[in-house]
Design a protein around this motif. Structure first.
Motif, short mmCIF file in Angstrom:
data_model
loop_
_atom_site.label_atom_id
_atom_site.label_comp_id
_atom_site.label_asym_id
_atom_site.label_seq_id
_atom_site.Cartn_x
_atom_site.Cartn_y
_atom_site.Cartn_z
N TYR A 131 -64.40 16.60 27.24
CA TYR A 131 -65.27 17.26 26.26
C TYR A 131 -66.17 16.17 25.72
N HIS B 145 -64.92 12.46 25.42
CA HIS B 145 -63.46 12.48 25.30
C HIS B 145 -62.82 13.05 26.58
N VAL C 63 -59.97 14.45 28.60
CA VAL C 63 -58.74 15.15 28.22
C VAL C 63 -57.76 15.22 29.39
N PRO D 55 -47.15 17.06 24.25
CA PRO D 55 -47.42 17.07 22.82
C PRO D 55 -48.74 17.76 22.49
N SER D 56 -48.91 18.07 21.22
CA SER D 56 -50.12 18.74 20.76
C SER D 56 -51.36 17.92 21.10
N GLY D 57 -52.35 18.59 21.64
CA GLY D 57 -53.63 17.93 21.91
C GLY D 57 -53.70 17.20 23.24
N CYS D 58 -52.65 17.30 24.09
CA CYS D 58 -52.66 16.52 25.33
C CYS D 58 -53.48 17.19 26.43
N GLY D 59 -53.88 18.44 26.24
CA GLY D 59 -54.74 19.08 27.25
C GLY D 59 -54.11 20.26 27.97
N SER E 118 -53.67 23.53 27.03
CA SER E 118 -54.48 24.76 27.00
C SER E 118 -55.73 24.60 27.84
N GLU F 116 -48.09 29.22 25.16
CA GLU F 116 -47.17 29.26 24.02
C GLU F 116 -46.89 30.70 23.60
N HIS G 151 -44.77 23.37 23.93
CA HIS G 151 -44.46 22.00 23.52
C HIS G 151 -43.01 21.91 23.09
N1 LIG Z 1 -64.00 23.25 23.24
C1 LIG Z 1 -63.65 22.01 22.92
N2 LIG Z 1 -64.57 21.09 22.56
C2 LIG Z 1 -64.24 19.82 22.25
N3 LIG Z 1 -62.99 19.36 22.28
C3 LIG Z 1 -62.01 20.20 22.62
C4 LIG Z 1 -62.29 21.57 22.95
N4 LIG Z 1 -61.11 22.18 23.26
C5 LIG Z 1 -60.17 21.24 23.10
N5 LIG Z 1 -60.68 20.05 22.73
C6 LIG Z 1 -59.94 18.79 22.53
O1 LIG Z 1 -59.28 18.47 23.74
C7 LIG Z 1 -57.97 18.00 23.51
C8 LIG Z 1 -56.98 18.88 24.26
O2 LIG Z 1 -57.00 20.19 23.70
P1 LIG Z 1 -56.02 21.32 24.21
O3 LIG Z 1 -56.32 22.55 23.43
O4 LIG Z 1 -56.11 21.43 25.68
O5 LIG Z 1 -54.60 20.70 23.79
P2 LIG Z 1 -53.13 21.33 23.86
O6 LIG Z 1 -52.31 20.41 24.71
O7 LIG Z 1 -53.21 22.76 24.26
O8 LIG Z 1 -52.64 21.19 22.34
P3 LIG Z 1 -51.73 22.19 21.45
O9 LIG Z 1 -50.30 21.96 21.87
O10 LIG Z 1 -51.97 21.71 20.06
O11 LIG Z 1 -52.20 23.60 21.67
C9 LIG Z 1 -57.79 17.98 22.01
O12 LIG Z 1 -58.02 16.68 21.56
C10 LIG Z 1 -58.85 18.94 21.50
O13 LIG Z 1 -59.27 18.57 20.22
#
Ligand SMILES: Nc1ncnc2c1ncn2[C@@H]1O[C@H](COP(=O)(O)OP(=O)(O)OP(=O)(O)O)[C@@H](O)[C@H]1O
Ligand SMILES: [Mg+2]
Length: 377
Positions: free
Chosen positions: A13, A16, A18, A37-41, A43, A161, A194
């Motif tokens: 993104y 960044h 991911v 973990p949360s935010g690892c990518g 979703s 989830e 998670h």
């Molecule tokens: N549309 C977007 N634009 C910019 N950054 C994004 C976007 N979607 C997600 N991110 C960033 O990408 C990273 C991964 O997001 P993602 O939603 O895939 O995490 P996750 O593993 O599903 O986390 P969680 O367990 O909290 O749901 C995060 O740092 C998030 O802030």
């Protein structure tokens, strides 16, 4: 191969990054959990598989048909996928049966109704068919969402989830029902969570993703729990005891005796991690190190205690500074019943890693050994 195959997927993104070179293989009839973990990518990977996010690098194949690569983008409605997200997202203005038939718009009304009723029966919701979502509990809404996702007979089910809004007992029940329905339908399922326990319970295979957007380990639940190849993977399952040391003659000395260092070289600085259930407490007849119990907490099925070496208590009773260790035992533990108490390590629950958190084994650039093994099965 029937199911989902993703290869070489990287995603950013803006600046960044991911996801880094992620591979994924979910054969028909299998449930793979993506754990991290949360935010690892997690979703992000699911959204890429669904086609809700444009693919930047790599490729995606569903049931032998390429649906995304550098030059190709098949939109979500043509990927034959079922989607289910955390908030179930039923349409509030539609009844249960209309929610389920919504995904069957291509079918004539009568067969669509029959198919929707068949799905509601599978999830035990036929007698709620005419209600609206606000009249249902969270667990019932979740079951309707599952029926809706499965009604069009998707080739791939993507769950993000899906049980996170439910309380512990409801969650356990819905997980079991969901597994039953999935196993009957033979669909390939990729589920994000998670919660390591949820992954252990549901998955045929688990893929652990670290916070660098890389797959750290892939394998059957037993493999992930008993043979974590990476310190990060070992630590996923809760509190860990940690001792630093140096490998001498293939072993590392801990306060509870030596632990095998596996393939690590003599002289290497290492961290030994021991699960709380890996420190066994016995009476003094069994060889071990004498320990004192500092505290004990009954958690329900088991108790969690803090212990330390008896030698760390001075002759005048003053506590010398010495590390404490966590121990988990089944049921309630009354330290007064056995004295003195000895402790020893169960090697099955002890893992040795290079200091600084590197993997035990050299990982190939494209870490997908498990997938390759599976493709060969
Ligand atoms: N549309 C977007 N634009 C910019 N950054 C994004 C976007 N979607 C997600 N991110 C960033 O990408 C990273 C991964 O997001 P993602 O939603 O895939 O995490 P996750 O593993 O599903 O986390 P969680 O367990 O909290 O749901 C995060 O740092 C998030 O802030
Ligand atoms: Mg997410």
């Amino acid at each position: 191969m029937k199911g989902l195959h993703m290869y070489g997927v990287s995603h950013s993104y803006g600046e960044h990054q991911v996801l880094r070179n992620v591979g994924m293989l979910v054969p028909a009839g299998e449930l793979v959990c993506l754990l991290g973990p949360s935010g690892c990518g997690k979703s992000t990977l699911l959204r890429l598989a669904a086609g809700l996010e444009p693919l930047q690098q790599g490729g995606i194949v569903i049931n032998d048909v390429e649906v995304a690569n550098a030059d190709l983008y098949v939109p979500p409605e043509h990927r034959r996928i079922g989607l289910m997200f955390q908030d179930y997202a039923l349409f509030p203005h539609l009844s249960v049966i209309d929610n389920v038939t919504f995904g069957l718009r291509g079918m004539a009304a009568k067969p669509a109704h029959e198919r929707a009723m068949e799905m509601l029966e599978q999830v035990g919701m036929t007698h709620h068919a005419d209600k609206h979502p606000h009249m249902l509990s969270g667990g019932q809404q979740q079951r309707v969402a599952l029926a809706r996702a499965l009604a069009p007979e998707p080739e791939l089910l993507l769950l993000d989830e899906p049980f996170s809004g439910l309380d512990t007992n409801m969650r356990a029940r819905i997980r079991e029902q969901t597994l039953d329905v999935l196993k009957r339908s033979e669909v390939a399922t990729l589920m994000v969570t998670h919660d390591p326990e949820e992954a252990m319970f549901m998955a045929d295979r688990i893929k652990v993703m670290g916070d660098q957007g890389r797959i750290l380990q892939a394998g059957r639940p037993h493999e992930i729990f008993y043979h974590p190849k990476h310190e990060f993977v070992a630590r996923l399952f809760g509190i860990m005891n940690s001792v630093d040391g140096i490998v001498v003659d293939g072993q590392v000395v801990t306060p509870f005796g030596p632990v095998s260092a596996g393939t690590l070289e003599d002289g290497e600085e290492v961290t030994v991690l021991v699960r709380p259930e890996g420190i066994h407490l016995t009476d003094s007849e069994t060889p071990g190190v004498q320990v004192e119990v500092q505290s004990t907490h009954l958690l329900g099925h088991d108790s969690l205690m803090r212990i330390r070496m008896t030698e760390s208590v001075g002759p005048d009773g003053a506590r010398l500074s010495a590390p404490e260790f966590h121990v988990r035992v089944h049921n309630e533990f009354d330290p007064a019943l056995i004295y003195p108490i000895n402790a020893h390590i169960d090697p099955e629950y002890a893992f040795v890693y290079p200091l600084g958190g590197g993997p035990i084994y050299d990982e190939p650039e494209h870490f997908d050994v498990d997938d390759e093994e599976r493709a060969a099965e």
